[in-house]
Motif scaffolding. Sequence first.
Motif, short mmCIF file in Angstrom:
data_model
loop_
_atom_site.label_atom_id
_atom_site.label_comp_id
_atom_site.label_asym_id
_atom_site.label_seq_id
_atom_site.Cartn_x
_atom_site.Cartn_y
_atom_site.Cartn_z
N PRO A 1 0.84 -1.01 0.02
CA PRO A 1 -0.06 0.09 0.07
C PRO A 1 0.97 1.17 0.12
CG PRO A 1 -0.83 -1.72 1.50
CD PRO A 1 0.24 -2.05 1.08
N GLU A 2 2.09 1.44 0.75
CA GLU A 2 2.80 2.51 0.77
C GLU A 2 3.40 2.68 -0.48
OE1 GLU A 2 2.92 -0.12 2.80
OE2 GLU A 2 2.12 0.69 4.61
N GLU A 3 3.97 1.65 -1.11
CA GLU A 3 4.41 2.18 -2.38
C GLU A 3 3.35 2.31 -3.40
OE1 GLU A 3 7.51 -0.41 -5.32
OE2 GLU A 3 6.93 -1.49 -3.50
N ALA A 4 2.38 1.73 -3.41
CA ALA A 4 1.19 1.87 -4.49
C ALA A 4 0.81 3.39 -4.47
CB ALA A 4 -0.06 1.11 -4.11
N MET A 5 0.70 4.05 -2.89
CA MET A 5 0.44 5.34 -2.93
C MET A 5 1.17 6.49 -3.55
SD MET A 5 -2.47 5.74 -1.32
CE MET A 5 -2.48 7.33 -0.80
N GLY B 1 -2.47 11.35 -7.75
CA GLY B 1 -3.24 12.23 -8.37
C GLY B 1 -4.74 11.83 -8.63
N GLY B 2 -5.65 12.57 -9.35
CA GLY B 2 -6.92 12.43 -9.29
C GLY B 2 -7.29 13.22 -10.73
N SER B 3 -8.71 13.04 -11.14
CA SER B 3 -9.24 13.88 -12.08
C SER B 3 -10.58 13.92 -12.07
CB SER B 3 -8.94 13.47 -13.62
OG SER B 3 -9.25 14.45 -14.58
N THR B 4 -11.34 15.03 -12.55
CA THR B 4 -12.90 14.91 -12.99
C THR B 4 -13.14 14.43 -14.09
OG1 THR B 4 -12.70 17.22 -13.53
CG2 THR B 4 -12.87 16.91 -11.20
N ALA B 5 -14.13 14.29 -14.44
CA ALA B 5 -14.26 13.67 -15.89
C ALA B 5 -15.97 13.97 -16.40
CB ALA B 5 -14.28 12.12 -15.95
#
Length: 485
Positions: free
Chosen positions: A244-248, A253-257
Amino acid sequence: MGKTQSFIHLRPADLLQKTAGRSTLQTTAASHAASKETKPHMLRVHLNKYPGFIGHATSRINRLYNEDSYSMNILKLPTTIAESSLLNSKKSIATKMKLWKELPPQRNVLNISIFDGHGGDRVSKMLASGLHDHITAMVPIRQEFDAVLKKYQDLVGGKYWSRIYKGRKEYYERYIKKCNTKVEQVLLTDGVAPKNGARMIFDKWGNIIDKTSLLSEYERLRLYISYLNYDLNEICGFSSDLEPEEAMKIFTGGSTASSLFLTSYNEEECYDESFFIAPQGLLKLAVTQIGDTKIILCDKNGIAHSLAKVHHPSSSRESRRLGGQFQTDSFGDTRFLNNFANTRSFGDRIGKRDGLTCEPDIYSYLIGPTKMLPHAERSKLQFGGDECFLCLVTDGVTELMSDQELCDLITSTVNNRGLKTASPHFCAQEVLQYVMAISSKHSDNATCVILRLPNWGNWPVIDRTGAIREEKLLSGVSGGERSSG
């Protein structure tokens, strides 16, 4: 099997002349046959290089980087009748999936999407390059929907997904089978669905157009499954073997759509890839909303209509869905989990357990030319028919100007410059120039995409918000000084 392409083939002008005067069905059949015979001689035009019909412009404004992105593609899918017939059959799931991939992709759908990234441009770029492919590749089977919700419960965890999975039958009935999203039932009376069944529209030949639901169960199911799967596996990486720590650190980031899906109401006309260039009949418009990017329609009177509701922590519906967890920052803005300006997004792995989801709100509308409708029937359309254009914008635009100001800026640009000069692409660039002129040092990235509809340029010559826009230019101060992106 479904597929996507970023271009269309245009028929030769002499073919259009030869088919003039035929019925819609004859013209469709002729153009479909001709497209097969003469395709090597047809003009191939990329959608992002078609300024007379699709305009687009983007700018980082006063940020160091531009995290906005957008895409425009033709989705090629099986016909609704063929797909529904197969998926409703009693064949095994494996057989259905195999046979679905063998269905010919005869139905063309114009898909334009806009994405507003945050925390980097990784997610917005992934969506622009891959979301449309996931939509066309997805086989809309109910068992796949249950499977993806089970993955969210097991891999993401948290009370939100446990509740969703436990109530998956009711969830499916409400949001997919019965199309009970917020306003997905199209024809409303004062915002309320008719109690005595759907309102009917008759064409000039007396045929009934039944509009209880413009989207089939499988069309909505395809969107839900493809969105949730893409976000879970590739954007957030929950199915990876990483700690989990490495995946984070990797899946950031994120995005609207916000996406629109435009197709002809008469599916036979959709065999032609260029169905939206000069449609003879009505068009089906579906909109999916995740976050606060916006899709705005300009009707024949030049009035702006927002086609979806944004997902902000201030929304009472989102507050009920998430059960609180909202905080107010030092600027007085409400945030979700003390960090997020939106309550739905792709990515944002850290918030997925608590419901920062990419579940789309789906809206559907009937728009387009009304020449096939008697005059008395036109008032039954949501916006009266003969709409002028659609505009997709990120919050870098909408925080500085209202929906009506945006529409008036586009229409007045055409009125002043003329149809030959002021193409949709020219207008999109003018919108960005105006935003840059009134922006502050805190203003967000801005993106504008304009799709020309058949009634382009036929709005009244009136500028309702010209004085407001001029005042903003003169003072250099807009209605929204801060960006929440």
